[in-house]
Write a protein that holds these residues in place. Structure first.
Motif, short mmCIF file in Angstrom:
data_model
loop_
_atom_site.label_atom_id
_atom_site.label_comp_id
_atom_site.label_asym_id
_atom_site.label_seq_id
_atom_site.Cartn_x
_atom_site.Cartn_y
_atom_site.Cartn_z
N ASN A 10 0.66 -1.20 0.12
CA ASN A 10 -0.13 0.12 -0.19
C ASN A 10 0.72 1.22 -0.13
N VAL A 11 1.84 1.21 0.89
CA VAL A 11 2.82 2.27 1.00
C VAL A 11 3.64 2.71 -0.35
N LYS A 12 3.97 1.65 -1.12
CA LYS A 12 4.63 1.72 -2.43
C LYS A 12 3.62 2.36 -3.43
N LYS A 13 2.22 1.99 -3.28
CA LYS A 13 1.31 2.40 -4.30
C LYS A 13 1.14 3.95 -3.98
N THR A 15 2.99 6.12 -1.95
CA THR A 15 4.45 7.00 -2.18
C THR A 15 5.40 7.02 -3.15
N GLY A 16 5.18 5.49 -3.68
CA GLY A 16 6.47 5.15 -4.66
C GLY A 16 7.55 4.76 -3.67
N ILE A 17 7.58 4.62 -2.57
CA ILE A 17 8.64 4.32 -1.50
C ILE A 17 8.51 2.64 -1.28
N ASP A 18 9.54 2.02 -1.64
CA ASP A 18 9.56 0.73 -1.57
C ASP A 18 10.21 0.08 -0.16
N LEU A 19 9.35 -0.13 1.03
CA LEU A 19 9.84 -0.36 2.34
C LEU A 19 10.60 -1.88 2.01
N SER A 20 10.11 -2.61 1.15
CA SER A 20 10.83 -3.93 1.35
C SER A 20 12.31 -3.94 1.18
N LEU A 21 12.73 -2.87 0.51
CA LEU A 21 14.45 -2.82 0.27
C LEU A 21 15.18 -1.96 1.47
N TYR A 22 14.31 -1.99 2.62
CA TYR A 22 14.95 -1.65 3.80
C TYR A 22 14.98 -2.72 4.96
N LYS A 23 15.95 -2.79 5.68
CA LYS A 23 15.89 -4.08 6.60
C LYS A 23 14.73 -4.06 7.34
N GLU A 24 13.99 -5.33 7.53
CA GLU A 24 12.70 -5.58 7.84
C GLU A 24 12.62 -5.36 9.41
N ALA A 25 13.39 -6.05 10.14
CA ALA A 25 13.15 -6.24 11.65
C ALA A 25 13.34 -4.64 12.09
N GLN A 26 14.31 -3.94 11.74
CA GLN A 26 14.61 -2.55 12.03
C GLN A 26 13.44 -1.51 11.91
N TYR A 46 -3.22 1.30 10.75
CA TYR A 46 -2.26 2.39 10.70
C TYR A 46 -2.18 2.92 9.15
N PHE A 47 -2.07 2.09 7.94
CA PHE A 47 -2.21 2.55 6.68
C PHE A 47 -3.42 3.51 6.41
N GLU A 48 -4.72 3.01 7.10
CA GLU A 48 -5.74 3.96 6.96
C GLU A 48 -5.66 5.33 7.54
N LEU A 49 -4.89 5.20 8.51
CA LEU A 49 -4.67 6.61 9.33
C LEU A 49 -3.70 7.52 8.26
N ILE A 50 -2.53 7.17 7.87
CA ILE A 50 -1.66 7.75 7.28
C ILE A 50 -2.35 8.16 5.82
N ARG A 51 -3.04 7.13 5.16
CA ARG A 51 -3.73 7.63 3.86
C ARG A 51 -4.83 8.81 4.07
N SER A 52 -5.46 8.92 5.21
CA SER A 52 -6.48 9.91 5.32
C SER A 52 -6.15 11.09 6.09
N ASP A 53 -4.82 11.19 6.59
CA ASP A 53 -4.66 12.33 7.42
C ASP A 53 -2.90 12.68 7.29
N ARG A 54 -2.90 14.08 6.49
CA ARG A 54 -1.56 14.49 5.91
C ARG A 54 -0.37 14.54 6.96
N SER A 55 -0.75 14.99 8.23
CA SER A 55 0.14 15.12 9.07
C SER A 55 0.49 13.66 9.86
N MET A 56 -0.32 12.69 9.59
CA MET A 56 0.21 11.24 9.88
C MET A 56 1.18 10.89 8.96
N MET A 57 0.87 11.03 7.77
CA MET A 57 1.62 10.82 6.49
C MET A 57 3.09 11.45 6.85
N ASP A 58 3.00 12.59 7.01
CA ASP A 58 4.42 13.45 7.29
C ASP A 58 5.16 12.63 8.45
N GLU A 59 4.62 12.38 9.50
CA GLU A 59 5.09 11.77 10.61
C GLU A 59 5.66 10.35 10.45
#
Ligand SMILES: C[S@@+](CC[C@H](N)C(=O)[O-])C[C@H]1O[C@@H](n2cnc3c(N)ncnc32)[C@H](O)[C@@H]1O
Length: 256
Positions: A10-13, A15-26, A46-59
């Motif tokens: 969902n985050v990739k779709k 924002t374009g950011i691919d979290l799978s390329l960051y170390k997972e556990a960390q 949590y995705f629902e929250l950041i999708r619907s609230d810009r300040s949560m996405m920024d955080e």
């Protein structure tokens, strides 16, 4: 599909950011403490929250990127840059094409500019500085820093290139003019070419081996023959020859 895998998708779709390329556990640990703080029960909520609230996405973006930086971080390495690497590069070329990749709030590219000014007039210095996070780029452009960010700055440099404003230090305009900031994702966007010096420090530690491999190979292609890649002090490259690089000094690699 796990809750976190779905979140990554969902985050990739979104924002374009691919979290799978960051170390997972960390990454998972950091984000779990964040969603708990926001009273979510899982990554789906949590995705629902950041999708619907810009300040949560920024955080969220703020937490996933980790922006700590300082001027002349690991001071001794900057001495090597100043006394050995830059003079060597200037033997090959009179003007230097320089890039600070994952520059955070600007301490690193401004330090590069200050060091380069020991070797050429500041008005001839030109540095590209990029980061994934638009928020840190905006802070970098302002160029105002607390005292603790300057603890490794030599006294004469501090005097020459900063003005004190209360508890803060403002980078002088002439230094700011030498740096051009742009948004750039190391995992997605194209890299330029013909660089004499690329500084990329304290970001590779967050990536998976696969992502690191791709990034080092892209940096090597972006450098001129004889150009230098300067990495962070825990980020030694294992078998640099795989990328057509060789060790020039500790944490400095030369393109063959
Ligand atoms: C710990 S800071 C390092 C700052 C500076 N290079 C230093 O060494 O002090 C890491 C930076 O990497 C950036 N970053 C994380 N993922 C990135 C990506 N995929 N592309 C570009 N920058 C990224 C973050 O936004 C953050 O500003």
């Amino acid at each position: 599909m796990s809750d976190y895998t779905q979140f990554i998708d969902n985050v990739k779709k979104k924002t374009g950011i691919d979290l799978s390329l960051y170390k997972e556990a960390q990454m998972k640990r950091r984000l779990t403490s964040l969603y708990e703080k926001r009273k979510c029960r899982d990554f789906t909520e949590y995705f629902e929250l950041i999708r619907s609230d810009r300040s949560m996405m920024d955080e969220f973006l703020d937490r996933m990127t980790i922006n700590v930086s300082e001027f002349y971080r690991n001071g001794q390495r900057w001495e090597v840059l100043d006394k050995k690497i830059i003079p060597q590069l200037l033997k090959q070329s009179k003007t230097l094409k320089c890039w600070s990749a994952a520059c955070s709030t600007g301490e690193e590219p401004y330090s590069m500019s200050m060091v380069l000014s020991n070797h050429m007039p500041l008005r001839e210095v030109s540095i590209l500085a990029t980061d994934l996070d638009q928020g840190v780029i905006e802070k970098a452009k302002v160029g105002l820093y607390p005292d603790r960010s300057l603890k490794e700055v030599p006294a004469d440099v501090k005097k020459k290139y900063f003005t004190q404003e209360g508890q803060f230090y403002q980078v002088k305009e002439e230094v700011k003019r030498s740096v051009t900031f742009k948004k750039h994702n190391l995992l997605e966007d194209s890299y330029g070419s013909g660089f004499d010096l690329i500084v990329c420090r304290n970001v590779m530690i967050y990536f998976t081996e696969e992502a690191k491999d791709q990034i080092y190979s892209n940096f090597a292609k972006a450098l001129k023959p004889g150009g230098i890649l300067f990495v962070g002090s825990t980020e030694q490259i294992f078998s640099p020859d795989r990328y057509g690089l060789e060790s020039e000094d500790t944490f400095f690699y030369k393109k063959l």
